[in-house]
Write a protein that holds these residues in place. Structure first.
Motif, short mmCIF file in Angstrom:
data_model
loop_
_atom_site.label_atom_id
_atom_site.label_comp_id
_atom_site.label_asym_id
_atom_site.label_seq_id
_atom_site.Cartn_x
_atom_site.Cartn_y
_atom_site.Cartn_z
N LEU A 65 0.82 -1.21 0.00
CA LEU A 65 0.00 0.00 0.00
C LEU A 65 0.85 1.26 0.00
O LEU A 65 0.50 2.25 -0.66
CB LEU A 65 -0.95 -0.01 1.20
CG LEU A 65 -1.87 1.20 1.36
CD1 LEU A 65 -2.76 1.39 0.13
CD2 LEU A 65 -2.71 1.06 2.61
N VAL A 66 1.96 1.26 0.69
CA VAL A 66 2.81 2.45 0.75
C VAL A 66 3.26 2.85 -0.66
O VAL A 66 3.23 4.04 -1.00
CB VAL A 66 4.03 2.24 1.68
CG1 VAL A 66 5.04 3.36 1.54
CG2 VAL A 66 3.58 2.11 3.12
N GLY A 67 3.62 1.88 -1.48
CA GLY A 67 4.00 2.18 -2.86
C GLY A 67 2.88 2.84 -3.65
O GLY A 67 3.10 3.79 -4.40
N LEU A 68 1.66 2.34 -3.47
CA LEU A 68 0.50 2.94 -4.15
C LEU A 68 0.24 4.36 -3.66
O LEU A 68 -0.09 5.25 -4.45
CB LEU A 68 -0.75 2.09 -3.89
CG LEU A 68 -0.86 0.77 -4.63
CD1 LEU A 68 -2.08 -0.01 -4.13
CD2 LEU A 68 -0.97 1.00 -6.12
N VAL A 69 0.38 4.57 -2.36
CA VAL A 69 0.16 5.90 -1.78
C VAL A 69 1.15 6.89 -2.36
O VAL A 69 0.79 8.01 -2.76
CB VAL A 69 0.24 5.84 -0.24
CG1 VAL A 69 0.32 7.23 0.38
CG2 VAL A 69 -0.95 5.08 0.32
N ILE A 70 2.42 6.49 -2.43
CA ILE A 70 3.46 7.38 -2.96
C ILE A 70 3.22 7.62 -4.46
O ILE A 70 3.24 8.78 -4.92
CB ILE A 70 4.86 6.79 -2.70
CG1 ILE A 70 5.15 6.82 -1.19
CG2 ILE A 70 5.92 7.56 -3.47
CD1 ILE A 70 6.36 6.01 -0.78
N LYS A 71 3.01 6.57 -5.21
CA LYS A 71 2.82 6.67 -6.66
C LYS A 71 1.64 7.58 -7.02
O LYS A 71 1.73 8.39 -7.94
CB LYS A 71 2.60 5.28 -7.25
CG LYS A 71 2.31 5.26 -8.73
CD LYS A 71 2.03 3.85 -9.20
CE LYS A 71 1.50 3.86 -10.61
NZ LYS A 71 1.06 2.54 -11.03
N ASN A 72 0.53 7.43 -6.29
CA ASN A 72 -0.69 8.17 -6.61
C ASN A 72 -0.86 9.45 -5.81
O ASN A 72 -1.86 10.16 -5.99
CB ASN A 72 -1.91 7.27 -6.39
CG ASN A 72 -1.93 6.13 -7.37
OD1 ASN A 72 -2.11 6.34 -8.55
ND2 ASN A 72 -1.72 4.92 -6.87
#
Length: 171
Positions: A65-72
């Motif tokens: 989830l952290v990757g998605l939060v940063i990416k988006n």
């Protein structure tokens, strides 16, 4: 004071560890340190909430989830916590904190976080969270799919429904 060293340790373990399913449990082992206790010589009620941040961080790292939060460029926001303190956690004793996603509705994710020592629940909390994007709230079902969950809609537990009713009644 925020537990920075615990955060760094959990971050390193979460980044190096195996990725987990979005509905899996995260489990972290802690020790009650002197800076965690209050005048009653047990874990301070405010510290529970701070440590719960770390449990959610671990779960977010390990599910991706952290990757998605940063990416988006999403902003995660806690919208409420209902916690029940059952028994004290004394100084210098180890305990586990588990975190897991229970369900979601059109706006909120609902999580359970438990503090367990010697096989006994010491405290249990329900937490609701949402994610804000550039265009407003991000639908939880979209985030679930992005994390790889393609199963049926999750049933909302009775206790979450009652909490939702209580929150609505207090508006």
């Amino acid at each position: 004071m925020y537990p920075l060293f615990r955060l760094l340790k959990i971050s390193a373990a979460g980044l190096a560890g195996k990725r987990i399913d979005p509905l899996a449990f995260s489990r972290i082992r802690f020790l009650v340190w002197p800076n965690d206790i209050d005048t009653n010589f047990h874990l301070n009620n405010g510290r529970y909430l701070t440590l719960m941040d770390l449990g959610r961080w671990d779960l977010a790292l390990r599910t991706g989830l952290v990757g998605l939060v940063i990416k988006n460029r999403w902003q995660p926001l806690a919208g409420g916590v209902a916690i029940r303190f059952r028994r004290p956690l004394p100084p210098f004793r180890a305990y586990d904190m588990t975190s897991r996603l229970l369900c979601w509705d059109h706006k909120w994710f609902y999580m359970e976080q438990c503090f367990v020592q010697d096989g006994r629940a010491k405290a249990r909390a329900l937490v609701r969270l949402l994610f804000k994007g550039r265009d407003g709230n991000v639908p939880p079902a979209d985030i679930g799919r992005a994390l790889g969950y393609h199963g049926p809609d999750l049933e909302i537990p009775e206790e979450v429904l009652r909490w939702q009713e209580m929150v609505e009644a207090s508006r």
